[in-house]
Design a protein around this motif. Structure first.
Motif, short mmCIF file in Angstrom:
data_model
loop_
_atom_site.label_atom_id
_atom_site.label_comp_id
_atom_site.label_asym_id
_atom_site.label_seq_id
_atom_site.Cartn_x
_atom_site.Cartn_y
_atom_site.Cartn_z
N PHE A 187 -9.41 2.65 5.08
CA PHE A 187 -8.16 2.30 4.76
C PHE A 187 -7.73 2.84 3.43
O PHE A 187 -6.35 3.30 3.31
N TYR A 188 -8.48 2.86 2.53
CA TYR A 188 -8.07 3.29 1.24
C TYR A 188 -7.93 4.79 1.18
O TYR A 188 -6.75 5.52 0.86
N ALA A 189 -8.42 5.55 1.89
CA ALA A 189 -8.23 7.09 1.85
C ALA A 189 -6.97 7.25 2.91
O ALA A 189 -6.29 8.21 2.68
N ASP A 190 -6.40 6.43 3.86
CA ASP A 190 -5.14 6.64 4.60
C ASP A 190 -4.20 6.12 3.50
O ASP A 190 -3.08 6.93 3.39
N TYR A 191 -4.32 5.32 2.88
CA TYR A 191 -3.40 4.84 1.88
C TYR A 191 -3.04 5.42 0.98
O TYR A 191 -1.80 5.55 0.51
N ILE A 192 -4.07 6.01 0.44
CA ILE A 192 -4.05 6.57 -1.33
C ILE A 192 -3.21 7.91 -0.75
O ILE A 192 -2.60 8.66 -1.51
N THR A 193 -2.85 8.44 0.49
CA THR A 193 -2.14 9.53 0.93
C THR A 193 -0.97 9.32 1.37
O THR A 193 -0.17 10.30 1.92
N SER A 194 -0.53 8.10 1.61
CA SER A 194 0.64 7.60 2.14
C SER A 194 1.76 7.64 1.20
O SER A 194 1.76 7.47 0.11
N ALA A 195 2.95 7.63 1.97
CA ALA A 195 4.36 7.52 1.47
C ALA A 195 4.43 6.30 0.71
O ALA A 195 5.03 6.24 -0.43
N LYS A 196 3.83 5.21 1.36
CA LYS A 196 3.63 3.71 0.78
C LYS A 196 3.15 3.98 -0.63
O LYS A 196 3.68 3.30 -1.60
N TRP A 197 1.99 4.48 -0.82
CA TRP A 197 1.32 4.54 -2.23
C TRP A 197 2.21 5.41 -3.11
O TRP A 197 2.11 4.92 -4.27
N TYR A 198 2.84 6.66 -2.64
CA TYR A 198 3.44 7.36 -3.64
C TYR A 198 4.46 6.45 -4.19
O TYR A 198 5.14 6.73 -5.30
N SER A 199 5.46 5.97 -3.31
CA SER A 199 6.27 5.10 -3.56
C SER A 199 5.88 4.18 -4.60
O SER A 199 6.43 3.60 -5.66
N ARG A 200 4.87 3.27 -4.51
CA ARG A 200 4.35 2.33 -5.31
C ARG A 200 3.89 2.98 -6.58
O ARG A 200 4.27 2.36 -7.81
N ARG A 201 3.46 4.24 -6.80
CA ARG A 201 3.11 4.89 -7.94
C ARG A 201 4.31 5.19 -8.81
O ARG A 201 4.41 4.94 -9.93
#
Length: 133
Positions: A17-31
């Protein structure tokens, strides 16, 4: 199934789950949102790496470390720590150096490991971690 096997399966599912999330648009938006929130909170100061270097942190170049995974995908501001890639790598190397770190609550383990990296404590040997943690 043994408790160890279930625990291992849980860790593997979390990692996937982490590997998928950390490369997602959602994560980049959160960053980006985290960086904006932090810049606003500390203005006019720069965001600094929480690791030993204390260098200026940059959202495009550096990492945000999850000090807890409880809200992965819906992180609170304080769940994320700005770290340069080098300090972030060192932090994970230390945390991965002994299973004893897993015995502590994640936020506490991160704080203690960060203190060690910042030179506020002598790094314990893996044996001493096993005995005392």
């Amino acid at each position: 199934m043994s408790p160890w096997a279930r625990q291992s399966q849980g860790r593997n599912a979390h990692r996937a789950f982490y590997a998928d999330y950390i490369t997602s648009a959602k994560w980049y938006s959160r960053r980006a949102r985290w960086a904006l929130e932090e810049s606003t909170r500390i203005a006019p100061a720069l965001i600094l790496c929480r690791g030993r270097c204390g260098n200026a942190w940059n959202v495009d170049r550096d990492d945000l470390h999850h000090c807890v995974y409880d809200r992965l995908g819906d992180e609170a501001h304080e769940d994320l720590w700005p770290m340069c890639r080098s300090c972030h790598t060192r932090l994970h190397e230390l945390l991965d150096s002994s299973r004893s770190w897993r015995k502590l609550p994640k936020r506490q383990a991160n704080r203690q490991a960060l203190a060690i990296l910042a030179g506020r404590n002598e790094p314990p040997s893996p044996r001493s971690l096993t005995v005392y943690l």
